[in-house]
Design a protein around this motif. Structure first.
Motif, PDB file in Angstrom:
ATOM      1  N   VAL A 639       0.839  -1.212   0.000  1.00  0.00           N
ATOM      2  CA  VAL A 639       0.000   0.000   0.000  1.00  0.00           C
ATOM      3  C   VAL A 639       0.867   1.252   0.000  1.00  0.00           C
ATOM      4  O   VAL A 639       0.493   2.283  -0.563  1.00  0.00           O
ATOM      5  CB  VAL A 639      -1.001   0.074   1.180  1.00  0.00           C
ATOM      6  CG1 VAL A 639      -2.179  -0.816   0.960  1.00  0.00           C
ATOM      7  CG2 VAL A 639      -0.367  -0.197   2.508  1.00  0.00           C
ATOM      8  N   GLY A 688       7.564  14.476  15.360  1.00  0.00           N
ATOM      9  CA  GLY A 688       7.002  14.756  14.041  1.00  0.00           C
ATOM     10  C   GLY A 688       6.539  13.521  13.298  1.00  0.00           C
ATOM     11  O   GLY A 688       5.935  13.619  12.237  1.00  0.00           O
ATOM     12  N   ILE A 693       4.424   1.295  13.764  1.00  0.00           N
ATOM     13  CA  ILE A 693       4.262  -0.160  13.626  1.00  0.00           C
ATOM     14  C   ILE A 693       5.632  -0.845  13.769  1.00  0.00           C
ATOM     15  O   ILE A 693       5.775  -1.823  14.503  1.00  0.00           O
ATOM     16  CB  ILE A 693       3.593  -0.503  12.277  1.00  0.00           C
ATOM     17  CG1 ILE A 693       2.198   0.147  12.248  1.00  0.00           C
ATOM     18  CG2 ILE A 693       3.496  -2.004  12.070  1.00  0.00           C
ATOM     19  CD1 ILE A 693       1.461   0.037  10.931  1.00  0.00           C
ATOM     20  N   CYS A 783      19.965  -0.515  12.478  1.00  0.00           N
ATOM     21  CA  CYS A 783      19.380  -1.856  12.338  1.00  0.00           C
ATOM     22  C   CYS A 783      18.363  -1.845  11.221  1.00  0.00           C
ATOM     23  O   CYS A 783      17.415  -1.054  11.252  1.00  0.00           O
ATOM     24  CB  CYS A 783      18.684  -2.285  13.621  1.00  0.00           C
ATOM     25  SG  CYS A 783      19.816  -2.403  14.988  1.00  0.00           S
TER      26      CYS A 783
END
Ligand code: B1M
Length: 799
Positions: A639, A688, A693, A783
């Motif tokens: 998406v 900001g 997720i 990472c």
């Protein structure tokens, strides 16, 4: 003179920017400009006067953010009272001779409406009503709704004005560089929604300077039958030596205003960065210029919040499957409140290529008003097609039309007096294109001529309600040929007369024609082709019936309506192949593009319940991390790419994010967190940035490996993060950032932590970061994914 009459033959000049002028008069950063009406009325009066002196006809009250979400009702009343007084004082003291009015200014609430935010539609209406009521009480001449960047909020504001007063109302939207609102609506969609809701003038303001807005203006001119307003800002703001500057000079601004007027714009003004000098230049350049006549446009169009469907050259397919009639499973789903079942019908029909979804949930055993409301709202969360509200219950119809985000199709009204009295007031109030059945108190007449007479009667009555015939679509009713062999002929004749002689659009529910005969699809599809040849504008049909689609796409190809044959070729390629599939060697199969998994599909389509259920199922056979990496992240990437390419808009992105969160919650429920508390790890998404997720995945894994995670959430100030590190003497801090604009805050945060907590290792991650960038900002470790964060922590603490 009434401003509405004035703009019939004259150009109307609105004022320009307010905020920057208030700052020059002492408004401090962070101070609410609306309070200035009370604390510094003279400054506000001077600004208004300078606009009147510059030749403006209308000044807008200093009430852009004056709403009951930001102020108590008492303070709101004080603000609006003084705001109107300030404008009136300026009006009286300005000695210029042009007619002058005061407009109540309504800006966005500052909150997003559900489902993207948490503000209920009716609450938004109530908030706007509070402001409008006070504006009317203190005597404004008109209302301007401006800088709206979401069509649903625009609708709530316009409804509030229309329900609270009968003053003229102008609606102006702020567009992005892609020519769309933030939530995806195009100018054409806004024209249709706002005309339907009864605005007096519509157009565009703010955005990104006058020149780049010209294509948006062209669209307004093409579709709007209403006068158009053009109030751009003076270019994009730039910060030079700590001061905000705009680069369009008064002279250039005036030239653009003239160009807009020459295109057909009737109302001009300025937004951010424009000053009395800009407006003076505008009023001078427009001296003696007469406006073009506003012409009526005849497009019959329905819309959702991102899609417009015209009943023009290409016939429209209306999917009929969301309807319990004759469908046992559907009825069960409605009785059990199984909304997902209904949503899947919507999604599947969209995939089959229909342009509009008919929505009928009438069942005696259920509360139709509530169910229709719920289905309409839920469908709009997962499907972006316009909806056809199909109900014979006027209460359910009104509720659905009110909450619908777009200009709906309405099914239906008939030539019966009672039906027209119930439906036409709703069409007039909420807008929409209504299906008109050619039957009346005497039933369905047998001949085409009699049905056409009913159509004429409906047109006349609709006109008396102020409804134009472009918003009527006639269904001359397909009857069963097995009961009367001439019935199909008469229906087709009526389609032809209504489209050719009455110049109106037509639709037909096709399937009824074959009732009682075997192999009905043969008759249905041929009848459909015949109706299309007679000029049918839309068919209400079953998109799973392959024969119907074969008729449709062949008709388009044969009648020259399928330019380059894309529609036909795509359809033909989607049909199951008859030839034998060649068995390939193992290596070759790998090259095939990956099919989307069930969970990915649910996330992409924003189906929360399904995403949860499927994840729970997958967890029985797959490792949590495999589900995250194999399904959730790829679906979000998918998406995300669509969003970048403008094939997916923010609403769908939000729905997918919500669905992925629910899937992620299901994973979390399964993963027991360890309580070893190996070390404290402070974690945050930087200032900001509201993307969390990825950060939540990092948290889940760290906890799983026994770390105590202090999660500061998202959009976190550098100082708060540094304070938490110091307070907990944390040996490690993790920062996430997903946008190019927010990695700068990551840099600030790392710098601050190095200063106040030099012992603390900084780990950074997020889609836009690179190893090099991480090094350049002094982070200890970059990472690429959550697992790497854990491995790094393990290597530090366990050697
Ligand atoms: Co927005 N968004 N979004 N968004 N969004 C992006 C990031 C974007 C790339 C989409 C695009 O245009 N293609 C784009 C940024 C463009 C840029 O700056 N280059 C973008 C934009 C522009 C925006 C808005 C401005 C849109 C708007 O309003 N006009 C707005 C921003 C608001 C703001 O932050 N101020 C916005 C809003 C949203 C939603 C609210 C709709 C939603 C976020 C919901 C939420 O997070 N609660 C959302 C989403 C879902 C995305 C995409 C589609 C997916 C992001 C995601 O969650 N990916 C994204 C496109 C994309 O990235 N494909 C996009 C899955 C997640 C697991 O990956 O976070 O990268 P990620 O985490 C990975 C690794 O990076 C790493 O581990 C994870 C995997 O194991 N990692 C770490 C991350 N943090 C780490 C920290 C570590 C270690 C590893 O140590 C501490």
């Amino acid at each position: 003179m009434n401003v509405k009459n004035y703009i019939k033959n004259n150009l109307l000049i609105f004022d320009g920017g307010m905020g920057t002028l208030l700052q020059s008069k002492g408004l401090k950063v962070g101070e609410l400009p609306e309070r200035f009406n009370i604390t510094n009325p003279t400054a506000v009066q001077q600004i208004h006067k300078s606009y009147f002196d510059a030749g403006c006809n209308v000044v807008t009250t200093n009430t852009f953010g004056a709403n009951s979400l930001k102020f108590s009702l008492n303070e709101l009343e004080e603000i609006i009272k003084s705001a109107v007084e300030n404008a009136r004082i300026a009006q009286k003291s300005s000695k210029t001779s042009q007619p002058k009015w005061v407009a109540l200014d309504l800006g966005p609430t500052g909150k997003m409406l559900k489902p993207y935010g948490d503000l209920e539609f009716e609450d938004a209406v109530a908030v706007f009503k509070n402001t409008v009521r006070l504006g009317v009480k203190y005597g404004v001449d008109l209302v301007i709704i401006e800088t709206m960047n979401d069509c649903y909020e625009t609708k709530s504001a316009l409804l509030a004005v229309k329900e609270e007063c009968s003053l003229p109302v102008i609606v102006s939207n702020a567009y992005g560089e892609d020519g769309k609102l933030v939530t995806g609506a195009s100018p054409k969609i806004m024209v249709n929604i706002l005309e339907g809701l009864g605005a007096d003038a519509i157009g565009v303001n703010c955005s990104f300077g006058p020149n780049k807005l010209m294509p948006v203006i062209d669209e307004y001119i093409k579709y709007s039958s209403l006068p158009i307003i053009f109030q751009p800002n003076a270019g994009m703001p730039k910060v030079v030596n700590g001061k905000t500057e705009y680069d369009v000079s008064p002279k250039d601004f005036a030239v653009s205003a003239l160009q807009a007027v020459q295109k057909g714009v009737k109302i001009v003004g300025g937004c951010c960065g424009t000053t009395p000098e800009h407006l003076k230049a505008v009023s001078e350049i427009l001296k003696g210029v007469k406006p073009l006549k506003t012409t009526k446009k005849n497009y019959s169009t329905v819309t959702s919040f991102v899609k417009a469907v015209d009943f023009e050259k290409i016939p429209v397919l209306i999917g009929e499957r969301i309807n319990p009639t004759g469908k046992k499973k559907f009825k069960e789903a409605l009785k059990n409140q199984d909304i997902d079942y209904v949503l899947k019908e919507g999604i599947n029909q969209q995939e089959k290529g229909v342009h509009i979804l008919d929505v009928n949930v009438g069942l005696p055993e259920i509360d139709e008003v509530k169910m229709l409301e719920r289905v309409v709202l839920s469908l709009q969360e997962v499907c972006d097609l316009p909806l056809q509200i199909d109900t014979s219950n006027p209460v359910a119809m009104e509720r659905a039309l009110r909450l619908y985000n777009g200009k709906a199709m309405i099914n239906s009204v008939s030539g019966k007096k009672e039906s027209m009295q119930a439906v036409f007031p709703l069409v007039k109030k909420y807008g929409g294109v209504v299906v008109c059945l050619t039957l009346d108190e005497n039933g369905i007449p047998p001949t085409a001529t009699e049905r056409v007479e009913i159509a004429k009667k409906i047109i006349a009555v609709a006109k008396s309600y102020g409804i134009d015939k472009k918003n009527l679509i006639f269904d001359p009713l397909a009857l069963t040929i097995s009961a009367d062999k001439n019935s199909a002929k008469e229906t087709l004749k009526a389609v032809k007369i209504i489209s050719e002689k009455l110049k109106c659009k037509t639709s037909l529910g096709v399937s009824n024609v074959s009732f009682g005969l075997p192999s009905r699809e043969i008759i249905n599809s041929n009848f459909f082709t015949m109706a299309l040849s007679c000029g049918l504008s839309a068919g209400i049909m079953n998109p799973y019936a392959e024969d119907m689609l074969k008729s449709y796409y062949s008709y388009l190809a044969l009648s020259g309506l399928d330019e380059s044959f894309d529609g036909y070729i795509n359809f033909a390629n989607s049909l199951p192949k008859k030839e034998v599939v060649e068995i390939k060697a193992e290596g070759e199969i790998k090259d095939k593009p990956l099919e989307k998994s069930e969970l990915q599909t649910a996330i992409i389509k924003g189906l929360k319940n399904q995403a949860y259920k499927i994840t729970k199922e997958l967890l029985k056979t797959q490792k949590p991390l495999d589900i995250i990496n194999g399904d959730i992240i790829p679906a979000l990437d998918y998406v995300g790419v669509g969003f970048e390419n403008k094939t997916v808009y923010l609403p769908s992105l939000l729905m997918s994010a919500e669905a992925s969160k629910v899937a992620f919650d299901a994973v979390k429920e399964e993963v027991a967190t360890s309580s070893q508390n190996k070390a404290v790890f402070v974690l945050a998404t930087v200032k900001g940035d509201i993307h969390d997720i990825g950060k939540n995945i990092v948290k889940l894994l760290l906890e799983n490996y026994g770390y105590k995670v202090i999660d500061l959430g998202r959009d976190v100030e550098p100082k708060i993060i540094a304070d938490a590190v110091v307070k907990n003497h944390a040996p490690m801090v993790g920062l996430s950032a997903l946008m190019t604009t927010t990695v700068l805050y990551m840099q600030q945060t790392v710098k601050l932590i190095k200063e106040v907590a030099p012992w603390c290792k900084t780990i950074v991650g997020g889609a836009v970061l690179t190893e090099d960038y991480a090094k350049s900002i002094g982070a200890d470790k970059y990472c690429k994914d959550a697992m790497e964060a854990v491995r790094y922590a393990e290597s530090v603490f366990n050697g």
